[in-house]
Design an enzyme around this catalytic site. Structure first.
Site, mmCIF file in Angstrom:
data_model
loop_
_atom_site.group_PDB
_atom_site.id
_atom_site.type_symbol
_atom_site.label_atom_id
_atom_site.label_comp_id
_atom_site.label_asym_id
_atom_site.label_seq_id
_atom_site.Cartn_x
_atom_site.Cartn_y
_atom_site.Cartn_z
ATOM 1 C CG HIS A 190 38.937 -19.079 90.553
ATOM 2 N ND1 HIS A 190 38.460 -19.510 91.716
ATOM 3 C CD2 HIS A 190 39.351 -17.639 91.081
ATOM 4 C CE1 HIS A 190 38.661 -18.953 92.878
ATOM 5 N NE2 HIS A 190 39.076 -17.737 92.449
ATOM 6 C CD GLU A 191 40.950 -14.610 89.238
ATOM 7 O OE1 GLU A 191 40.076 -13.812 89.737
ATOM 8 O OE2 GLU A 191 41.723 -15.303 89.873
ATOM 9 C CD GLU A 215 39.336 -16.609 96.352
ATOM 10 O OE1 GLU A 215 39.462 -17.644 95.398
ATOM 11 O OE2 GLU A 215 39.266 -15.415 96.325
ATOM 12 C CG HIS A 265 36.314 -14.029 92.002
ATOM 13 N ND1 HIS A 265 35.625 -14.381 93.155
ATOM 14 C CD2 HIS A 265 37.496 -14.575 92.061
ATOM 15 C CE1 HIS A 265 36.581 -15.056 93.887
ATOM 16 N NE2 HIS A 265 37.763 -15.214 93.271
#
Length: 278
Positions: free
Chosen positions: A130-131, A200, A134
């Site tokens: 997930h990070e 998100e 980003h």
């Protein structure tokens, strides 16, 4: 479509700033507002990562200190053809994580001590993916610019009220200035929330595709939601908006209404839908 929505919201924030400058100072005020935004964006571009890491208390962590964390990060970064980010540890019990940096070559990922203790390998992989999403999507740059323009809008509204708009009878008197002083920060907050929530959802989907399945991230989000309702985290609002889930802050009210994150139930539902369609 989500990228277009983010671009639209950034444009709306910029227009709000220019509108406030014009309302309080005419053409000159609009020019000053634009210059103000450019200067603040330059600061955000080069220093937002350092500010976020410092404000969270993050400390650099080596491969010898966190071999499990590095193994997951190195594998996913190589799989995604991304440079290895700098790794940081936040000495707080609440499980959480965030990515920062203006581009993949200047990226950092910070995780809390609580996250390392609570997540199994598959859940940790979901969080790191997930990070990294980003980082790959340049989300931190978008969020920094959004936060800067939102702050600039609030600042212009305040300065305009006290140094011009609040006492300008020809522009509607003090009532107009008071309304702008109240509504401008609120409008900026709503637009900034829209950007944060879109990013998100994007990072969840991209992270699940990076790993190859959403199961680890689903379980991680469930754990993060449960523990972050009970364990406060001492971080400022600007850094809080970067976290994978909204941290609980002391004295927090209206958390769901004004959250920079979408509801966890909605994020998990979208990830579960991927298990059916992929």
């Amino acid at each position: 479509m989500k990228t277009l929505k983010t671009a639209f919201l950034l444009t709306a924030l910029t227009l709000l700033l220019l509108f406030l400058g014009a309302a309080f100072g005419g053409e000159r005020g609009m020019t000053l507002a634009l210059v103000f935004a450019v200067l603040m964006n330059g600061t955000a571009y080069f220093f937002s990562d350092k500010i976020a890491l410092m404000s969270s208390g993050a400390q650099p962590i080596s491969k010898e200190q966190a071999p499990r964390l590095y193994e997951v990060m190195e594998r996913l970064a190589a799989k995604s053809n991304l440079p290895m980010p700098k790794m940081y540890l936040i000495p707080q019990a609440a499980p959480n994580a965030f990515a920062t940096g203006r581009n993949p070559s200047h990226a950092s990922v910070a995780v809390t001590q609580g996250l390392m203790e609570l997540m199994d390998d598959e859940e940790l992989e979901g969080v790191i993916a997930h990070e990294l999403s980003h980082v790959r999507n340049y989300d931190i740059l978008t969020s920094s610019i959004a936060a800067t323009i939102a702050g600039a809008s609030t600042g212009v509204a305040r300065m305009g009220f006290w140094f011009g708009g609040g006492g300008n009878r020809q522009r509607g008197g003090g009532l107009t200035g008071i309304l702008m002083l109240i509504l401008a920060p609120f409008a900026a907050l709503l637009l900034q929330m829209g950007i944060s929530r879109q990013r998100e959802y994007q990072a969840d989907a991209s992270g699940a595709r990076m790993v190859g399945h959403p199961y680890g991230l689903i379980r991680a989000l469930e754990k993060l939601g449960a523990y972050n309702k009970r364990i406060p985290m001492d971080v400022p609002p600007t850094t809080s908006a970067l976290m994978i889930v909204q941290p609980l802050s002391a004295g927090q009210i209206f958390s769901s209404l004004f959250s920079t994150h979408p509801p966890l139930a909605d994020r998990i539902a979208q990830l579960r839908a991927m298990t059916v369609t992929r």
